[in-house]
Design a protein around this motif. Structure first.
Motif, PDB file in Angstrom:
ATOM      1  N   PHE A   1      49.025  42.104  48.255  1.00 30.13           N
ATOM      2  CA  PHE A   1      47.990  42.315  47.241  1.00 30.13           C
ATOM      3  C   PHE A   1      47.885  41.063  46.378  1.00 30.13           C
ATOM      4  O   PHE A   1      48.872  40.369  46.178  1.00 30.13           O
ATOM      5  CB  PHE A   1      48.343  43.524  46.363  1.00 30.13           C
ATOM      6  CG  PHE A   1      48.486  44.794  47.140  1.00 30.13           C
ATOM      7  CD1 PHE A   1      47.371  45.564  47.457  1.00 30.13           C
ATOM      8  CD2 PHE A   1      49.731  45.217  47.574  1.00 30.13           C
ATOM      9  CE1 PHE A   1      47.504  46.728  48.188  1.00 30.13           C
ATOM     10  CE2 PHE A   1      49.874  46.393  48.315  1.00 30.13           C
ATOM     11  CZ  PHE A   1      48.754  47.149  48.620  1.00 30.13           C
TER      12      PHE A   1
ATOM     13  N   ASP B   1      44.156  45.226  42.494  1.00 32.83           N
ATOM     14  CA  ASP B   1      44.121  45.369  43.944  1.00 32.83           C
ATOM     15  C   ASP B   1      45.122  46.455  44.395  1.00 32.83           C
ATOM     16  O   ASP B   1      44.815  47.284  45.268  1.00 32.83           O
ATOM     17  CB  ASP B   1      44.514  43.995  44.515  1.00 32.83           C
ATOM     18  CG  ASP B   1      44.104  43.792  45.956  1.00 32.83           C
ATOM     19  OD1 ASP B   1      43.355  44.618  46.480  1.00 32.83           O
ATOM     20  OD2 ASP B   1      44.562  42.788  46.535  1.00 32.83           O
TER      21      ASP B   1
ATOM     22  N   TRP C   1      35.922  46.228  45.688  1.00 31.91           N
ATOM     23  CA  TRP C   1      36.032  44.967  44.965  1.00 31.91           C
ATOM     24  C   TRP C   1      35.566  44.956  43.516  1.00 31.91           C
ATOM     25  O   TRP C   1      35.895  44.041  42.766  1.00 31.91           O
ATOM     26  CB  TRP C   1      35.262  43.884  45.720  1.00 31.91           C
ATOM     27  CG  TRP C   1      35.846  43.577  47.052  1.00 31.91           C
ATOM     28  CD1 TRP C   1      35.309  43.880  48.276  1.00 31.91           C
ATOM     29  CD2 TRP C   1      37.086  42.911  47.322  1.00 31.91           C
ATOM     30  NE1 TRP C   1      36.130  43.442  49.278  1.00 31.91           N
ATOM     31  CE2 TRP C   1      37.228  42.845  48.722  1.00 31.91           C
ATOM     32  CE3 TRP C   1      38.086  42.371  46.506  1.00 31.91           C
ATOM     33  CZ2 TRP C   1      38.333  42.260  49.327  1.00 31.91           C
ATOM     34  CZ3 TRP C   1      39.186  41.785  47.114  1.00 31.91           C
ATOM     35  CH2 TRP C   1      39.299  41.729  48.505  1.00 31.91           C
TER      36      TRP C   1
ATOM     37  N   VAL D   1      38.098  44.517  40.721  1.00 35.41           N
ATOM     38  CA  VAL D   1      38.747  43.199  40.759  1.00 35.41           C
ATOM     39  C   VAL D   1      37.805  42.134  40.194  1.00 35.41           C
ATOM     40  O   VAL D   1      38.202  41.294  39.369  1.00 35.41           O
ATOM     41  CB  VAL D   1      39.187  42.842  42.202  1.00 35.41           C
ATOM     42  CG1 VAL D   1      39.803  41.454  42.247  1.00 35.41           C
ATOM     43  CG2 VAL D   1      40.177  43.873  42.740  1.00 35.41           C
TER      44      VAL D   1
END
Lengths: 143, 143
Positions: A29, A34, B44, B47
């Protein structure tokens, strides 16, 4: 702590320089975000977990609570959550067999975060949304 | 409050009986969790948002910070976040044009939740993971 794990210094925990990576359960990660999203990412996991936060649930109860999920998708989410140690299940030897799903202690550690996620959605709904009877939704969509 | 929105009573905010649904920006949701995941769900988005929480970022900076994301996927995530009013961008008329992405005020309302999500991943990493140099990861995988 698992064998092979090392004590981490605080300064390493946000890995913005990309020279470090996290290894957890054999997977890589790139940041803490994540890591979390590996466990709760995907369209349905947070919703499934939300309904199990207070009490065990049977498959059919979850299906009823989440009308838009297909049986296949619910089954898949529960399998993932079991594999990751977040959910476990108890099978009662009845005919037909009764299966109950519930959060493990590890799964329960997600609850404060799940509450924060729900709180944001609630706040937005209060500010900009409206709640209607599900029977009138077609009318609402066309209005 | 938007036109047509109604003041919601607290008791309606968790809609477990399924007789009520949430209408928000013309879309239907079945619970508050469902609302939030519409905005931050997917592999995603959290993040990407995490790296923009403190300061604006250029596309190339985000790409560098998130090594595993493809340019196409990053572009798609940013488009979704722009469409949902979470991220906005400023284009500087230079050659080549410089584009900076940053959180809107609405986007900034996500930060406490994002911090909670990252906190959980950090805590798990501290307990069960290890952090290694990214150069040594192949060795680690095979060990």
């Amino acid at each position: 702590m698992l064998p092979g794990a090392i004590q981490l210094k605080k300064k390493f925990m946000v890995i913005d320089n990309k020279e470090k990576i996290i290894i957890l359960n054999g997977q890589e990660f790139h940041c803490a975000m994540d890591v979390t999203m590996h466990y709760i990412g995907g369209k349905w996991k947070t919703v499934v977990l939300w309904y199990m936060r207070k009490d065990k649930k049977r498959f059919s109860e979850l299906k009823k609570l989440i009308p838009n999920i297909t049986e296949k998708m619910l089954s898949l989410q529960l399998k993932d959550l079991e594999r990751d140690g977040i959910v476990t299940r108890k099978v009662y030897p009845e005919v037909p067999p009764r299966v109950e799903y519930f959060l493990t202690d590890f799964g329960k550690s997600l609850i404060p975060m799940l509450e924060e996620i729900a709180r944001w959605g609630r706040h937005l709904t209060e500010k900009k949304g409206k709640i209607v009877d599900s029977q009138t939704k077609k009318k609402t969509k066309n209005s």
